[in-house]
Every structure is written in C-alpha cells, then in structure tokens.
Design a protein around this motif. Structure first.
Motif, PDB file in Angstrom:
ATOM      1  N   SER A 207       0.814  -1.221   0.000  1.00  0.00           N
ATOM      2  CA  SER A 207       0.000   0.000   0.000  1.00  0.00           C
ATOM      3  C   SER A 207       0.846   1.269   0.000  1.00  0.00           C
ATOM      4  O   SER A 207       0.395   2.314  -0.469  1.00  0.00           O
ATOM      5  CB  SER A 207      -0.949   0.003   1.205  1.00  0.00           C
ATOM      6  OG  SER A 207      -0.242  -0.215   2.407  1.00  0.00           O
ATOM      7  N   VAL A 208       2.069   1.189   0.515  1.00  0.00           N
ATOM      8  CA  VAL A 208       2.954   2.360   0.490  1.00  0.00           C
ATOM      9  C   VAL A 208       3.400   2.640  -0.943  1.00  0.00           C
ATOM     10  O   VAL A 208       3.370   3.775  -1.418  1.00  0.00           O
ATOM     11  CB  VAL A 208       4.181   2.147   1.404  1.00  0.00           C
ATOM     12  CG1 VAL A 208       5.159   3.321   1.269  1.00  0.00           C
ATOM     13  CG2 VAL A 208       3.743   1.995   2.851  1.00  0.00           C
ATOM     14  N   GLU A 210       1.867   1.835  -3.607  1.00  0.00           N
ATOM     15  CA  GLU A 210       0.708   2.234  -4.414  1.00  0.00           C
ATOM     16  C   GLU A 210       0.444   3.738  -4.363  1.00  0.00           C
ATOM     17  O   GLU A 210      -0.227   4.282  -5.243  1.00  0.00           O
ATOM     18  CB  GLU A 210      -0.539   1.490  -3.927  1.00  0.00           C
ATOM     19  CG  GLU A 210      -0.516  -0.012  -4.185  1.00  0.00           C
ATOM     20  CD  GLU A 210      -0.821  -0.345  -5.624  1.00  0.00           C
ATOM     21  OE1 GLU A 210      -1.961  -0.143  -6.034  1.00  0.00           O
ATOM     22  OE2 GLU A 210       0.096  -0.807  -6.335  1.00  0.00           O
ATOM     23  N   GLN A 211       0.960   4.428  -3.345  1.00  0.00           N
ATOM     24  CA  GLN A 211       0.678   5.854  -3.190  1.00  0.00           C
ATOM     25  C   GLN A 211       1.269   6.706  -4.313  1.00  0.00           C
ATOM     26  O   GLN A 211       0.813   7.817  -4.550  1.00  0.00           O
ATOM     27  CB  GLN A 211       1.217   6.358  -1.841  1.00  0.00           C
ATOM     28  CG  GLN A 211       0.629   5.667  -0.620  1.00  0.00           C
ATOM     29  CD  GLN A 211      -0.880   5.639  -0.621  1.00  0.00           C
ATOM     30  OE1 GLN A 211      -1.530   6.670  -0.812  1.00  0.00           O
ATOM     31  NE2 GLN A 211      -1.452   4.464  -0.380  1.00  0.00           N
ATOM     32  N   LYS A 212       2.259   6.172  -5.017  1.00  0.00           N
ATOM     33  CA  LYS A 212       2.874   6.915  -6.123  1.00  0.00           C
ATOM     34  C   LYS A 212       1.840   7.288  -7.185  1.00  0.00           C
ATOM     35  O   LYS A 212       1.943   8.328  -7.844  1.00  0.00           O
ATOM     36  CB  LYS A 212       4.003   6.098  -6.749  1.00  0.00           C
ATOM     37  CG  LYS A 212       4.773   6.838  -7.833  1.00  0.00           C
ATOM     38  CD  LYS A 212       5.934   6.017  -8.368  1.00  0.00           C
ATOM     39  CE  LYS A 212       6.707   6.792  -9.435  1.00  0.00           C
ATOM     40  NZ  LYS A 212       7.859   6.012  -9.956  1.00  0.00           N
ATOM     41  N   THR A 214      -0.929   8.467  -6.815  1.00  0.00           N
ATOM     42  CA  THR A 214      -1.694   9.656  -6.431  1.00  0.00           C
ATOM     43  C   THR A 214      -1.343  10.868  -7.288  1.00  0.00           C
ATOM     44  O   THR A 214      -2.170  11.770  -7.458  1.00  0.00           O
ATOM     45  CB  THR A 214      -1.446   9.980  -4.946  1.00  0.00           C
ATOM     46  OG1 THR A 214      -1.663   8.803  -4.167  1.00  0.00           O
ATOM     47  CG2 THR A 214      -2.370  11.067  -4.445  1.00  0.00           C
ATOM     48  N   TYR A 240      -5.095  12.749   6.490  1.00  0.00           N
ATOM     49  CA  TYR A 240      -3.643  12.728   6.272  1.00  0.00           C
ATOM     50  C   TYR A 240      -3.010  14.039   6.728  1.00  0.00           C
ATOM     51  O   TYR A 240      -1.948  14.049   7.356  1.00  0.00           O
ATOM     52  CB  TYR A 240      -3.324  12.496   4.791  1.00  0.00           C
ATOM     53  CG  TYR A 240      -3.638  11.111   4.284  1.00  0.00           C
ATOM     54  CD1 TYR A 240      -4.144  10.116   5.126  1.00  0.00           C
ATOM     55  CD2 TYR A 240      -3.435  10.783   2.937  1.00  0.00           C
ATOM     56  CE1 TYR A 240      -4.433   8.850   4.650  1.00  0.00           C
ATOM     57  CE2 TYR A 240      -3.714   9.513   2.453  1.00  0.00           C
ATOM     58  CZ  TYR A 240      -4.220   8.555   3.315  1.00  0.00           C
ATOM     59  OH  TYR A 240      -4.497   7.300   2.841  1.00  0.00           O
ATOM     60  N   ILE A 301       1.954   6.008   5.240  1.00  0.00           N
ATOM     61  CA  ILE A 301       1.111   6.391   4.102  1.00  0.00           C
ATOM     62  C   ILE A 301       0.748   7.878   4.051  1.00  0.00           C
ATOM     63  O   ILE A 301       0.856   8.487   2.969  1.00  0.00           O
ATOM     64  CB  ILE A 301      -0.160   5.511   4.041  1.00  0.00           C
ATOM     65  CG1 ILE A 301       0.176   4.146   3.435  1.00  0.00           C
ATOM     66  CG2 ILE A 301      -1.257   6.166   3.221  1.00  0.00           C
ATOM     67  CD1 ILE A 301      -0.964   3.145   3.461  1.00  0.00           C
ATOM     68  N   SER A 305       1.681   9.654   0.632  1.00  0.00           N
ATOM     69  CA  SER A 305       0.558  10.014  -0.223  1.00  0.00           C
ATOM     70  C   SER A 305       0.533  11.513  -0.512  1.00  0.00           C
ATOM     71  O   SER A 305       0.370  11.926  -1.667  1.00  0.00           O
ATOM     72  CB  SER A 305      -0.760   9.590   0.441  1.00  0.00           C
ATOM     73  OG  SER A 305      -1.855   9.929  -0.369  1.00  0.00           O
ATOM     74  N   TRP A 308       3.337  12.557  -2.950  1.00  0.00           N
ATOM     75  CA  TRP A 308       3.056  12.291  -4.365  1.00  0.00           C
ATOM     76  C   TRP A 308       1.932  13.181  -4.888  1.00  0.00           C
ATOM     77  O   TRP A 308       1.915  13.559  -6.061  1.00  0.00           O
ATOM     78  CB  TRP A 308       2.734  10.813  -4.584  1.00  0.00           C
ATOM     79  CG  TRP A 308       3.953   9.958  -4.553  1.00  0.00           C
ATOM     80  CD1 TRP A 308       4.290   9.004  -3.639  1.00  0.00           C
ATOM     81  CD2 TRP A 308       5.045   9.988  -5.495  1.00  0.00           C
ATOM     82  NE1 TRP A 308       5.510   8.437  -3.938  1.00  0.00           N
ATOM     83  CE2 TRP A 308       5.993   9.015  -5.074  1.00  0.00           C
ATOM     84  CE3 TRP A 308       5.307  10.720  -6.648  1.00  0.00           C
ATOM     85  CZ2 TRP A 308       7.179   8.787  -5.768  1.00  0.00           C
ATOM     86  CZ3 TRP A 308       6.490  10.497  -7.336  1.00  0.00           C
ATOM     87  CH2 TRP A 308       7.410   9.535  -6.896  1.00  0.00           C
ATOM     88  N   GLN A 309       0.992  13.532  -4.013  1.00  0.00           N
ATOM     89  CA  GLN A 309      -0.077  14.433  -4.424  1.00  0.00           C
ATOM     90  C   GLN A 309       0.501  15.808  -4.756  1.00  0.00           C
ATOM     91  O   GLN A 309       0.163  16.408  -5.785  1.00  0.00           O
ATOM     92  CB  GLN A 309      -1.114  14.549  -3.304  1.00  0.00           C
ATOM     93  CG  GLN A 309      -2.316  15.390  -3.681  1.00  0.00           C
ATOM     94  CD  GLN A 309      -3.427  15.301  -2.652  1.00  0.00           C
ATOM     95  OE1 GLN A 309      -3.686  14.247  -2.097  1.00  0.00           O
ATOM     96  NE2 GLN A 309      -4.070  16.420  -2.383  1.00  0.00           N
TER      97      GLN A 309
END
Length: 321
Positions: A207-208, A210-212, A214, A240, A301, A305, A308-309
C-alpha cells in the motif's frame, strides 16, 4: 469483423494465459472477433505464448509489442488504432471474462453509434479480506474501468482515446470516462457482461508503493475539476493532513524545547494515526502479520501520499492539495 478485444500486458505471461484462455473460448462466432494483445515494451517471454498457439482453431489472435514502455494507456491506444472491429472491448491481463462476455457486449452496442458500455466486475475475496484485497474489491463499485468496458470505434475517435500522460495503471480509465461524458457519448451499464478480476498476490507493505499513483489524481483534477470532485474525491485528504500536522507540531516542540507543543502534537499525531489504523483493520484480516502491516504502513502512508499528491500538483501545475 464485429468486435476487437484489446489487452495491454507487460511481462506477466502466467496471468495473461488465463485471460487468453477465457477470450479464446468465447461463445461467439470466431470469424467475427479478434484478440489483440499489446505488450508495453519488448517482451520475448509473452511473445512465446503466441508462438505456442499457432496452428490451432482460434479467432484472429495478434501480438503487438511497443518499441518502448509507455504505460497501459499508450498500449491500449496502439491496440484499438490497429483493430479491425467496429466495437472495441477492453480488459486487463489479470482478468477472466465470462464465456458470454462478447455476446452481451455486442447485443447491447450498436456499432454505428457513438456509444460506450461498462460491464460488471466481480472480485472474489475472503470473508475477512486483507487491506489490499479490500482495495481491489472496490473495483466492483467503479462506474467505468478498463477491466470491463467497450466503446465503438467511432466513439473512441470522437473522444480521442486514452491520454498517454497517464503512464501508470491509474485514472486513465476515469479520464476516458470523463472524455466520453464531455463529448455527450452515452455510457450504458450492462450488468450481463461479466468479468472476474482475481486479486493478485501482493508483497508486504504494498500500500505504500501504491501511493505513487496519487500524482495522476492531480492530472485528472486539472483536466476535469468538477467531475473529479463529483465522481472521484469530493474533498482533500483531511485525515492525512491532520496526522502530518500533529507530527510536525511534535517535532517542532522537540526542537524548540516547548513541552506543551510536543505534547499537543503527540496527542494529535498518535490519536489520528490510531484512528487510521483502526479504520483499515475494522473489516479486514486480523492476523498478527496483517495487523503489523497495517500499523507500519498507516504511519507511513499519510506522508508518502501527500508527497506524491504535491509532486503531481507541481508537475502538472495545478492547485491540488
């Protein structure tokens, strides 16, 4: 040729084989459909699958390899632009279409019109799934995903196909959906067109990583701010930001030697992090290994997250926080 199926892939021959088996056994006239597999870059191992399939009584089966890796959006464009069918169906290499999938698509799609279809996706998960399984299962609720959709070639030409700026498997399907909406092309929900999407095996802490993805939310928001807020995310990730704010307050208190600031920040950071952990574990697997994964990744996360946002906001020059 009535319909062409486009499947993007890259170095996942075992998954692709199951998908191909389902596509080659469709309850549909073999002379009326073709399967086009597009490799997102050179892929000798995947090509070997097709070499082994030659000489059998199959529908038209084509393998196209792109000269370099550009992402699934580019691979799908390469596929449908080379397709012979008037209807283009899309699925992914880790999906298994139902035997009547193509028959149902054709029955509900007039190839002479500007129209798109979205079918039903089934994600089999255990009664108490992992967090990764639960996230994958959310595909069942999506309005329009490339695991199970179809468009007439006319509609794709009018909408402009997939935006190849989406270089990862994330939001490129929503982008096409929003293009169709903006071009007044109707999207029909066809529950009888079924595709099963098994959950792939995942690594610990996936899941970490996967944050890319974003960062592509920023691109989608820039292109369609109203539709993004309406259909994807109505607000910023407030939780967050609360977690990060608490951590920064605690860190500031430690650096400046102010106990009240350290205490306040610690309470905010720990409280909201515990809330995040509890939220992720509420309906998911409660094994020691999975609990440990949720604790560690829930601490990391929010920071990854938001990074990357903001990275996406800077890259695509849009106020997206």
């Amino acid at each position: 040729m009535i319909i062409s199926v486009v499947v993007p892939t890259y170095r996942r021959p075992q998954l692709l084989t199951k998908c191909l088996e389902a596509l080659l056994m469709q309850k549909f006239d073999k002379s009326q459909y073709e399967v086009i597999v597009v490799s997102d870059g050179p892929d000798a191992e995947t090509k070997k699958i097709f070499d082994d399939l030659t000489g059998h009584d199959y529908p038209s089966l084509r393998f196209i390899a792109m000269p370099q890796k550009k992402g699934p959006a580019a691979a799908r464009n390469y596929g449908w632009l080379n397709a012979k069918g008037h209807i283009i169906a899309f699925t992914d290499d880790d999906c298994v279409p139902d035997a009547y999938w193509l028959k149902e698509i054709v029955a509900h799609c007039d190839s002479n019109e500007n129209v798109a279809l979205t079918g039903k996706v089934i994600v089999p998960v255990s009664k108490r799934p992992t967090d990764y399984e639960l996230n994958t299962a959310n595909l069942q609720k999506s309005d329009f995903i490339t695991a199970n959709c179809a468009c007439t070639k006319k509609a794709l030409l009018k909408a402009g196909g997939f935006d190849e700026q989406f270089s990862m498997a994330w939001r490129e399907d929503s982008d096409l959906e929003f293009k169709l909406i903006n071009n007044n092309i109707p999207i029909k929900r066809t529950e009888s067109a079924l595709v099963t999407h098994p959950v792939r095996k995942s690594t610990w802490g996936v899941s970490v990583k996967e944050q890319k993805k974003t960062m592509f939310d920023a691109l989608l928001y820039k292109k369609y701010p109203q539709l993004y807020r309406q259909k994807i995310n109505p607000r910023s990730p407030v939780l967050y930001y609360l977690i990060i704010t608490g951590f920064l307050l605690m860190l500031s208190g430690l650096i400046t030697g102010l106990p009240i600031l350290t205490l306040t920040g610690s309470i905010v950071w720990i409280s909201f992090t515990l809330f995040f952990i509890t939220k992720r574990l509420y309906t998911t697997k409660l094994t020691i290994n999975h609990i440990a994964e949720m604790v560690v990744t829930s601490i990391i996360i929010p920071f990854v997250s938001v990074f990357w946002q903001w990275y996406g906001a800077v890259k695509y020059r849009v106020l997206f926080i």
